[in-house]
Design an enzyme around this catalytic site. Structure first.
Site, short mmCIF file in Angstrom:
data_model
loop_
_atom_site.label_atom_id
_atom_site.label_comp_id
_atom_site.label_asym_id
_atom_site.label_seq_id
_atom_site.Cartn_x
_atom_site.Cartn_y
_atom_site.Cartn_z
N LYS A 109 -5.82 -9.07 -20.79
CA LYS A 109 -4.67 -7.36 -19.65
C LYS A 109 -2.92 -8.20 -20.31
CE LYS A 109 -2.92 -3.91 -17.28
NZ LYS A 109 -2.61 -3.18 -18.29
N CYS A 153 4.09 -2.14 -16.45
CA CYS A 153 3.51 -3.44 -17.08
C CYS A 153 3.98 -4.04 -17.23
CB CYS A 153 2.38 -2.00 -17.32
SG CYS A 153 1.28 -1.87 -15.80
N1 LIG Z 1 0.64 2.29 -12.49
C1 LIG Z 1 -0.17 1.77 -13.72
O1 LIG Z 1 0.19 2.95 -14.76
C2 LIG Z 1 -0.53 0.48 -13.73
C3 LIG Z 1 -2.14 0.32 -14.98
C4 LIG Z 1 -1.74 -1.16 -15.14
C5 LIG Z 1 -1.66 -1.92 -14.14
N2 LIG Z 1 -1.50 -1.29 -13.30
C6 LIG Z 1 -1.70 -2.85 -12.22
O2 LIG Z 1 -2.09 -2.56 -11.40
C7 LIG Z 1 -0.60 -2.87 -9.96
C8 LIG Z 1 -1.23 -1.73 -9.12
O3 LIG Z 1 0.13 -1.01 -9.38
P1 LIG Z 1 0.68 0.52 -8.94
O4 LIG Z 1 1.16 1.23 -10.51
O5 LIG Z 1 -0.31 1.36 -8.07
O6 LIG Z 1 1.76 -0.37 -7.96
P2 LIG Z 1 2.01 0.82 -6.64
O7 LIG Z 1 3.47 0.03 -6.23
O8 LIG Z 1 2.14 2.43 -7.24
O9 LIG Z 1 1.20 1.08 -5.12
C9 LIG Z 1 1.42 -0.79 -4.88
C10 LIG Z 1 1.07 -0.11 -2.98
O10 LIG Z 1 0.64 -1.13 -2.21
C11 LIG Z 1 0.96 -1.19 -1.98
N3 LIG Z 1 0.83 -2.68 -1.27
C12 LIG Z 1 2.10 -4.24 -1.13
N4 LIG Z 1 1.10 -4.34 -0.62
C13 LIG Z 1 0.27 -4.16 0.41
C14 LIG Z 1 -0.32 -5.24 0.93
N5 LIG Z 1 -0.64 -6.31 1.69
N6 LIG Z 1 -1.85 -4.52 1.72
C15 LIG Z 1 -1.70 -2.95 1.25
N7 LIG Z 1 -0.77 -2.32 0.57
C16 LIG Z 1 0.20 -2.80 -0.08
C17 LIG Z 1 2.56 -0.56 -1.65
O11 LIG Z 1 2.90 0.00 -0.66
C18 LIG Z 1 1.84 0.81 -2.28
O12 LIG Z 1 1.64 1.99 -2.44
C19 LIG Z 1 -0.32 -3.95 -10.03
O13 LIG Z 1 -0.54 -5.46 -10.62
C20 LIG Z 1 0.21 -3.25 -11.54
O14 LIG Z 1 0.28 -4.10 -12.75
C21 LIG Z 1 -0.55 -0.10 -12.87
#
Ligand SMILES: NC(=O)c1ccc[n+]([C@@H]2O[C@H](COP(=O)([O-])OP(=O)(O)OC[C@H]3O[C@@H](n4cnc5c(N)ncnc54)[C@H](O)[C@@H]3O)[C@@H](O)[C@H]2O)c1
Length: 400
Positions: free
Chosen positions: A203, A257
């Site tokens: 990734k 990312c």
């Molecule tokens: N957004 C993208 O396009 C994308 C694509 C691929 C990978 N990712 C990866 O996926 C992961 C999540 O990214 P995202 O974009 O969904 O983040 P985001 O910030 O949109 O959502 C994460 C959520 O997790 C919650 N959170 C934080 N700590 C928590 C806990 N201890 N328990 C429960 N909830 C908690 C936050 O309040 C938030 O709502 C990251 O590692 C990111 O790098 C994201």
């Protein structure tokens, strides 16, 4: 495996939770933000993603998706929490640690824990597994752990969650197999099995590959500025070569990312990841290059009005995380280069320190127009309006 607990209901967790709910699973979604929990339980969404509102409404309406502040017992736990970096570009695994700690009281024999968050090499073995040992269960025999990295494109998340090929890397073969069996119930793409460490690095490498290629285009933009050559024409011509496909330059690289993940590789092997680090540095410097360009142009005006188009990190989404566009806007404001007007179709959803300006007003008042994000409505801007303005078009959409 009927019950699923999804930790983190953001851009990754919420689409995943609602897709699973519409596939018949009972999904208990968890978020630490009360507002997020309330919005989802009312059938709404707190992020902008096409068609997600319809899916969440259906999932919540059917009773298959519920959001809460605390985890609950389940067969499978998904960890979809943020993995930003902290000072010194070091991975900040606090949220993954907290989410894993939070599920410890609920994890039972036979459960599967899936890390979907993009994570440094060794996260499953060195972070998740030691925390789950507190359950008293034998890791890899009584509780299974796998990394299933997400590679979705914001704006296309629902389609890509289902259609993309997936890499699944367990801490042992059994974990990989059990995890793959689950993904086969909702993923149409191919599923490739490996170990956790390879999946983690895969990734990070995918995003580093993109970052390095964008850095090449950005370096060309810097070179062309110096040599007074149109970089867009240059790239279009070079791309006529059958084996050359240069990407487009821009104001920098943003988002959760591409701007973050390459640092996870640099952090773990600083002596080896030289190209990856340099690419990051080139992309991180781009907002300053654009800022300097605008500053130079502003010297031509007595009281320059600078109209900035776009603050998100890419077109047609509301996401401003690590956005170079926002960084440029803030630099222009901080350095008081002129009166700075800002427009973004999604600005209303953010609590920023400045207010937006209507597009028509911004276009009529600006001396300098700085196109930072190629949101679809900007392509329809009447080119005649641009004739008397100084232009900094970081996306090349106003070229003749
Ligand atoms: N957004 C993208 O396009 C994308 C694509 C691929 C990978 N990712 C990866 O996926 C992961 C999540 O990214 P995202 O974009 O969904 O983040 P985001 O910030 O949109 O959502 C994460 C959520 O997790 C919650 N959170 C934080 N700590 C928590 C806990 N201890 N328990 C429960 N909830 C908690 C936050 O309040 C938030 O709502 C990251 O590692 C990111 O790098 C994201």
């Amino acid at each position: 495996m009927k019950k699923i607990c999804v930790m983190g209901l953001g851009y990754i967790g919420l689409p995943t939770a609602s897709i699973l709910a519409t596939k018949g699973y009972m999904v208990h979604g968890v978020d630490v933000a009360q507002k997020v929990v309330d919005i989802i339980n009312s059938g709404g969404i707190h992020i902008v993603e096409p068609d997600l509102d319809i899916l969440v409404k259906a999932a919540v309406g059917s009773g298959k998706l519920k959001a809460a502040l605390k985890p609950a017992e389940a067969d499978v736990f998904f960890i979809c929490v943020p993995t930003p970096f902290k000072e010194g570009y070091r991975p900040d695994m606090r949220f993954v640690e907290e989410a894993t700690e939070a599920i410890v009281p609920y994890v039972k024999k036979g459960n599967l824990v899936i890390l979907e968050s993009t994570s440094p090499v060794g996260s499953c073995d060195d972070i998740i597994a030691p925390i789950l040992k507190k359950t008293g269960l034998v890791i890899g025999e009584e509780v299974f752990i796998a990394h299933a990295p997400e590679r979705v494109l914001p704006g296309h998340i629902l389609k890509e969650t289902i259609e993309n090929d997936r890499i699944i890397g367990g801490i042992n073969d059994r974990s990989s197999q059990i995890c793959a069996d689950l993904y086969r119930t909702f993923v149409k793409g191919n599923i490739y099995l490996t170990n956790a460490r390879t999946a983690e690095l895969a990734k990070l490498v995918e995003n580093s590959y993109r970052d390095v290629n964008i850095a090449f285009a950005n370096e060309l933009a810097n070179i062309c500025d110096e040599l007074d050559i149109d970089v867009w024409e240059l790239i279009a011509l070079a791309n006529r070569h059958p084996r050359v496909k240069i990407l487009s330059p821009g104001p920098g690289v943003g988002g959760h990312c591409l701007a973050v993940d390459p640092w996870f590789i640099v952090d773990s092997v600083p002596q080896k990841a030289r190209l990856i680090r340099t690419a990051r540095e080139i992309n991180e410097a781009r907002p300053h290059v654009i800022f300097e360009k605008v500053k130079e142009l502003a010297k031509k005006f007595k009281k320059p009005v600078i109209g900035c188009l776009g603050v998100s990190y890419k077109p047609d989404i509301d996401d401003i995380r690590e956005s170079p566009a926002l960084e440029i806007v803030r630099m222009l404001m901080k350095e008081k280069v002129g009166e700075v007007l800002v427009h973004d179709p999604y600005l209303a959803g953010h609590a920023l320190e400045f207010k937006g300006t209507e597009l028509d007003e911004l276009l009529s008042r600006s001396d300098i127009l700085v196109l930072l994000v190629n949101h679809t409505p900007y392509y329809a801007i009447d080119k005649k309006l641009l004739n008397e303005k100084a232009l900094v078009d970081t996306r090349g959409i106003f070229r003749k």
